[in-house]
Design a protein around this motif. Structure first.
Motif, mmCIF file in Angstrom:
data_model
loop_
_atom_site.group_PDB
_atom_site.id
_atom_site.type_symbol
_atom_site.label_atom_id
_atom_site.label_comp_id
_atom_site.label_asym_id
_atom_site.label_seq_id
_atom_site.Cartn_x
_atom_site.Cartn_y
_atom_site.Cartn_z
ATOM 1 N N MET A 1 18.004 38.157 1.514
ATOM 2 C CA MET A 1 17.267 37.289 1.270
ATOM 3 C C MET A 1 16.047 37.773 2.255
ATOM 4 N N ASN A 2 14.718 37.535 1.616
ATOM 5 C CA ASN A 2 13.563 37.876 2.468
ATOM 6 C C ASN A 2 13.392 37.066 3.235
ATOM 7 N N ASN B 1 13.973 38.888 15.246
ATOM 8 C CA ASN B 1 15.089 39.776 14.774
ATOM 9 C C ASN B 1 15.592 39.446 13.335
ATOM 10 N N GLU B 2 14.990 38.952 12.442
ATOM 11 C CA GLU B 2 15.167 38.600 11.044
ATOM 12 C C GLU B 2 16.590 38.085 10.972
ATOM 13 N N THR B 3 16.713 37.074 11.634
ATOM 14 C CA THR B 3 18.013 36.230 11.507
ATOM 15 C C THR B 3 17.606 34.796 11.280
ATOM 16 N N ALA B 4 18.742 34.188 10.911
ATOM 17 C CA ALA B 4 18.679 32.594 10.525
ATOM 18 C C ALA B 4 19.716 31.808 11.130
ATOM 19 N N ARG B 5 19.283 30.628 11.742
ATOM 20 C CA ARG B 5 20.393 29.989 12.258
ATOM 21 C C ARG B 5 21.063 28.914 11.207
ATOM 22 N N ILE B 6 22.212 28.995 10.890
ATOM 23 C CA ILE B 6 22.877 28.443 9.711
ATOM 24 C C ILE B 6 24.110 27.627 10.111
ATOM 25 N N TYR B 7 24.384 26.736 9.251
ATOM 26 C CA TYR B 7 26.055 26.379 9.297
ATOM 27 C C TYR B 7 26.568 26.068 7.984
ATOM 28 N N PRO B 8 27.869 26.155 7.776
ATOM 29 C CA PRO B 8 28.511 25.715 6.242
ATOM 30 C C PRO B 8 28.068 24.208 6.096
ATOM 31 N N LEU B 9 28.149 24.007 4.988
ATOM 32 C CA LEU B 9 27.791 22.657 4.424
ATOM 33 C C LEU B 9 29.157 21.760 4.911
ATOM 34 N N PRO C 1 22.170 37.745 9.927
ATOM 35 C CA PRO C 1 21.073 38.399 9.509
ATOM 36 C C PRO C 1 20.626 37.884 8.165
ATOM 37 N N LEU C 2 19.378 37.769 7.873
ATOM 38 C CA LEU C 2 18.544 37.383 6.602
ATOM 39 C C LEU C 2 19.206 38.099 5.419
#
Length: 59
Positions: A1-2, A34-42, A52-53
């Protein structure tokens, strides 16, 4: 993903269908440096991680 699309999804009030390793996730924020995203599983909001994105896929 961009990076731009990740920012749009993170700031949108509308839930987007995004996966990480085929698991539906929520993007909390995007780190431009650093082209990362902070995520979590739903289904596991306590399981936050930085990824990494390039590993995020919009369905």
């Amino acid at each position: 993903m961009n990076k731009q699309r990740a920012h749009e999804i993170a700031s949108s009030p509308v839930m987007a269908n995004v996966t990480y390793n085929e698991v539906p996730i929520y993007i909390q924020n995007v780190n431009d440096n650093n082209e990362t995203a902070r995520i979590y599983p739903l289904d596991q909001p306590q399981n936050e991680q930085d990824v990494p994105l390039s590993n995020l896929k919009e369905q």
